[in-house]
Design a protein around this motif. Structure first.
Motif, mmCIF file in Angstrom:
data_model
loop_
_atom_site.group_PDB
_atom_site.id
_atom_site.type_symbol
_atom_site.label_atom_id
_atom_site.label_comp_id
_atom_site.label_asym_id
_atom_site.label_seq_id
_atom_site.Cartn_x
_atom_site.Cartn_y
_atom_site.Cartn_z
ATOM 1 N N LEU A 78 3.727 -54.182 44.844
ATOM 2 C CA LEU A 78 4.825 -54.977 45.428
ATOM 3 C C LEU A 78 5.087 -54.634 46.992
ATOM 4 C CD1 LEU A 78 6.668 -57.312 44.696
ATOM 5 C CD2 LEU A 78 8.297 -55.544 43.997
ATOM 6 N N LYS A 79 4.612 -53.453 47.320
ATOM 7 C CA LYS A 79 4.870 -53.228 48.590
ATOM 8 C C LYS A 79 3.767 -53.773 49.568
ATOM 9 C CE LYS A 79 7.228 -48.860 48.134
ATOM 10 N NZ LYS A 79 6.998 -47.182 48.258
ATOM 11 N N THR A 80 2.827 -54.409 49.173
ATOM 12 C CA THR A 80 1.926 -54.860 49.934
ATOM 13 C C THR A 80 2.153 -56.686 49.837
ATOM 14 O OG1 THR A 80 0.296 -55.543 47.994
ATOM 15 C CG2 THR A 80 0.069 -53.535 48.940
ATOM 16 N N VAL A 81 2.921 -57.061 49.424
ATOM 17 C CA VAL A 81 3.508 -58.476 49.188
ATOM 18 C C VAL A 81 4.465 -58.845 50.254
ATOM 19 C CG1 VAL A 81 4.390 -60.316 47.819
ATOM 20 C CG2 VAL A 81 2.718 -58.675 46.767
ATOM 21 N N ARG A 82 4.255 -59.723 51.044
ATOM 22 C CA ARG A 82 5.490 -60.022 52.113
ATOM 23 C C ARG A 82 5.800 -61.642 51.936
ATOM 24 N NH1 ARG A 82 5.831 -55.602 52.704
ATOM 25 N NH2 ARG A 82 4.981 -54.245 54.442
ATOM 26 N N LEU A 83 6.990 -61.608 51.605
ATOM 27 C CA LEU A 83 7.510 -62.970 51.396
ATOM 28 C C LEU A 83 8.779 -63.216 52.212
ATOM 29 C CD1 LEU A 83 7.764 -62.708 47.573
ATOM 30 C CD2 LEU A 83 6.088 -64.373 48.680
ATOM 31 N N SER A 84 8.964 -64.417 52.648
ATOM 32 C CA SER A 84 10.258 -64.798 53.252
ATOM 33 C C SER A 84 11.333 -64.992 52.280
ATOM 34 C CB SER A 84 10.119 -66.105 53.977
ATOM 35 O OG SER A 84 10.149 -67.261 52.913
ATOM 36 N N ARG A 85 12.581 -64.947 52.470
ATOM 37 C CA ARG A 85 13.773 -64.914 51.589
ATOM 38 C C ARG A 85 13.596 -66.332 50.901
ATOM 39 N NH1 ARG A 85 18.897 -67.533 51.415
ATOM 40 N NH2 ARG A 85 20.413 -66.083 50.556
#
Length: 151
Positions: free
Chosen positions: A48-55
């Motif tokens: 999960l730390k490798t995933v980047r999502l906007s709000r």
């Protein structure tokens, strides 16, 4: 204070899976199960730390997956299944609702390896179970957003 005791009966095939991971005959299967769960939860957190999502992307996923049946088929290719869910949701106006580009989010989901996809599914489920209505705090709590990210 110790946490609540959890007990379960290991039935096939779980009993065989646990037995095959027992280090020594004297090791309790409950200890093996705890070690495996610790490893699994650690793996999900690392992915999960490798995933980047906007709000907006995170909230869209939480909204869309709220009515999605997640079953064993999701283990095979969760990123592609997440992408398909987002593509379907785009037709229902979820992009406008969350002010996001659903094509971009679907492509992002499709790019995830299975570990990332399963970690997102797990985080979304934990978000949906979180108490209260502070969505931003819940996103951070489950790992879909970070403290340093502008929310």
């Amino acid at each position: 204070m110790p946490s609540e005791r959890v007990a379960f009966r290991a039935v096939p095939p779980l009993d065989h899976e646990l037995e095959s991971r027992r280090r020594a005959p004297a090791t309790a299967l409950g200890t093996v199960a705890q070690e495996q769960l610790d490893r699994w939860f650690g793996f999900l957190a690392a992915q999960l730390k490798t995933v980047r999502l906007s709000r907006g992307q995170a909230l869209c996923l939480c909204d869309v997956l709220g009515s999605t049946l997640i079953d064993a088929l999701w283990l095979l290719n969760p990123g592609q299944l997440l992408a398909a869910e987002i593509e379907d949701a785009a037709e229902d106006g979820y992009g406008e609702k969350w002010d996001i580009d659903t094509d971009e989010l679907a492509a992002l989901c499709a790019s995830w390896n299975p570990g990332q996809g399963l970690a997102v599914v797990d985080a979304v489920r934990r978000f949906r179970l979180a108490p209260g209505d502070d969505f931003d705090a819940s996103l951070v709590q489950v790992g879909l957003a970070r403290h340093r990210d502008p929310l």
